[in-house]
Design an enzyme around this catalytic site. Structure first.
Site, PDB file in Angstrom:
ATOM      1  N   GLU A  58       1.234   6.727  -0.116  1.00  0.00           N
ATOM      2  CA  GLU A  58       0.694   7.660  -1.088  1.00  0.00           C
ATOM      3  C   GLU A  58      -0.826   7.542  -1.143  1.00  0.00           C
ATOM      4  O   GLU A  58      -1.376   6.438  -1.159  1.00  0.00           O
ATOM      5  CB  GLU A  58       1.296   7.344  -2.460  1.00  0.00           C
ATOM      6  CG  GLU A  58       0.735   8.140  -3.608  1.00  0.00           C
ATOM      7  CD  GLU A  58       1.222   7.632  -4.952  1.00  0.00           C
ATOM      8  OE1 GLU A  58       0.845   8.238  -5.966  1.00  0.00           O
ATOM      9  OE2 GLU A  58       1.963   6.624  -4.990  1.00  0.00           O
ATOM     10  N   PHE A  59      -1.483   8.674  -1.189  1.00  0.00           N
ATOM     11  CA  PHE A  59      -2.936   8.680  -1.359  1.00  0.00           C
ATOM     12  C   PHE A  59      -3.272   8.589  -2.838  1.00  0.00           C
ATOM     13  O   PHE A  59      -2.752   9.361  -3.653  1.00  0.00           O
ATOM     14  CB  PHE A  59      -3.546   9.952  -0.773  1.00  0.00           C
ATOM     15  CG  PHE A  59      -5.020  10.083  -1.044  1.00  0.00           C
ATOM     16  CD1 PHE A  59      -5.933   9.371  -0.281  1.00  0.00           C
ATOM     17  CD2 PHE A  59      -5.493  10.898  -2.065  1.00  0.00           C
ATOM     18  CE1 PHE A  59      -7.296   9.481  -0.527  1.00  0.00           C
ATOM     19  CE2 PHE A  59      -6.845  11.004  -2.315  1.00  0.00           C
ATOM     20  CZ  PHE A  59      -7.745  10.294  -1.551  1.00  0.00           C
ATOM     21  N   ILE A  60      -4.115   7.641  -3.187  1.00  0.00           N
ATOM     22  CA  ILE A  60      -4.594   7.502  -4.556  1.00  0.00           C
ATOM     23  C   ILE A  60      -6.108   7.667  -4.536  1.00  0.00           C
ATOM     24  O   ILE A  60      -6.802   6.941  -3.814  1.00  0.00           O
ATOM     25  CB  ILE A  60      -4.217   6.135  -5.153  1.00  0.00           C
ATOM     26  CG1 ILE A  60      -2.690   5.996  -5.253  1.00  0.00           C
ATOM     27  CG2 ILE A  60      -4.849   5.955  -6.531  1.00  0.00           C
ATOM     28  CD1 ILE A  60      -2.228   4.632  -5.733  1.00  0.00           C
ATOM     29  N   ASP A 114      -2.319 -11.864  -2.459  1.00  0.00           N
ATOM     30  CA  ASP A 114      -3.678 -11.889  -1.899  1.00  0.00           C
ATOM     31  C   ASP A 114      -4.599 -11.105  -2.835  1.00  0.00           C
ATOM     32  O   ASP A 114      -5.289 -10.176  -2.424  1.00  0.00           O
ATOM     33  CB  ASP A 114      -3.667 -11.270  -0.495  1.00  0.00           C
ATOM     34  CG  ASP A 114      -4.977 -11.509   0.252  1.00  0.00           C
ATOM     35  OD1 ASP A 114      -5.765 -12.376  -0.170  1.00  0.00           O
ATOM     36  OD2 ASP A 114      -5.209 -10.823   1.270  1.00  0.00           O
TER      37      ASP A 114
END
Length: 256
Positions: A55-57, A160
């Site tokens: 998904e592009f955020i 991380d």
């Protein structure tokens, strides 16, 4: 209808690294707690390398509110539990270093063998560093007192969590990405705090959801040690003194 934009990452690496990352993103996304880019597909490229589609955020201009980040991370730790013990369904990577996630029933055993022990072996092999290896082995065998009166549950960890893997969306909601997920002690997700910028508001909000356990302050450097050792193995001797100092301090404290 809900619409998703898709974000394509391509690297000249084998697919296993992205597979581990995608599984971690998916596990975090399923907790329905903190904002995560949903993974859609991962696989090898015909001419080498691999890809992951997620998904592009649209990121905002800051890393968001620290107090909200602390609350949301705690909610993820609280929601993401495992009945298998400590580990993950696949091995993954911490940076480019393999991260061994073999399921283990006991947290101290898991952290000693698959986190500290693995990094110490790498240091001995890469740098012939028998001093840090031998002292580190002594520490590994004497971790018990640091966990007295502590209830450790296998929580889903990002693994991380440093400043480069923390952002916010255009509405200011915290977003975390690029994980090295596994199920472990929730405090282990603070191991990169030396380059994550967590402040008082972060910890105050976090501990409102996940209460602080006895001896938290004594264990903070123990979880940093894993990442200092990894930086030593990845980037060289500049990180050795920090790792060695933590080991020596614990050996004195534990009289080991």
């Amino acid at each position: 209808m809900t619409r998703f934009s898709k974000w394509l990452w391509i690297r000249s690496i084998g697919p296993s690294m992205f597979e581990g990352e995608a599984l971690g993103l998916g596990a975090m996304y399923e907790t329905k707690s903190i904002r995560i880019p949903k993974p859609f597909k991962v696989g090898p490229l015909p001419l080498g390398g691999s890809y992951v589609i997620m998904e592009f955020i649209e990121f905002g201009s800051s890393r968001g509110d620290q107090s909200v980040l602390g609350k949301k991370l705690a909610e993820m730790h609280k929601a993401g539990k495992s009945t298998k013990g400590y580990g993950f369904d696949v091995n993954n990577t911490i940076g480019s270093t393999p991260q061994i996630n073999t399921w283990t029933a006991d947290w101290i055993e898991f952290y000693a063998e698959h986190r500290l022990g693995y990094q110490l072996k790498l240091a001995r092999e890469q740098y012939n560093d028998s001093t840090i290896y031998e002292k580190g082995q002594r520490l590994m065998k004497n971790l018990g007192p640091l966990f007295e009166n502590v209830v450790v549950e296998p929580c889903l960890l990002h693994g991380d969590l440093w400043s480069g893997n923390i952002s916010s969306d255009k509405n200011g909601e915290p977003v975390i990405l690029d994980p090295a997920c596994y199920y472990g002690h929730n405090e282990a997700d603070f191991g990169m705090s030396w380059c994550a910028g967590f402040g008082g508001s972060f910890y105050n909000s976090y501990f409102e959801v996940m209460p602080k356990q006895p001896g938290f302050e004594k264990r903070r450097d123990l979880y940093m040690l894993y990442h200092y050792l990894n930086h030593y193995n990845l980037f060289g001797s500049g990180y050795r003194s920090s790792a060695m100092s933590i080991i020596d301090d614990y050996l004195r404290m534990l009289k080991a």
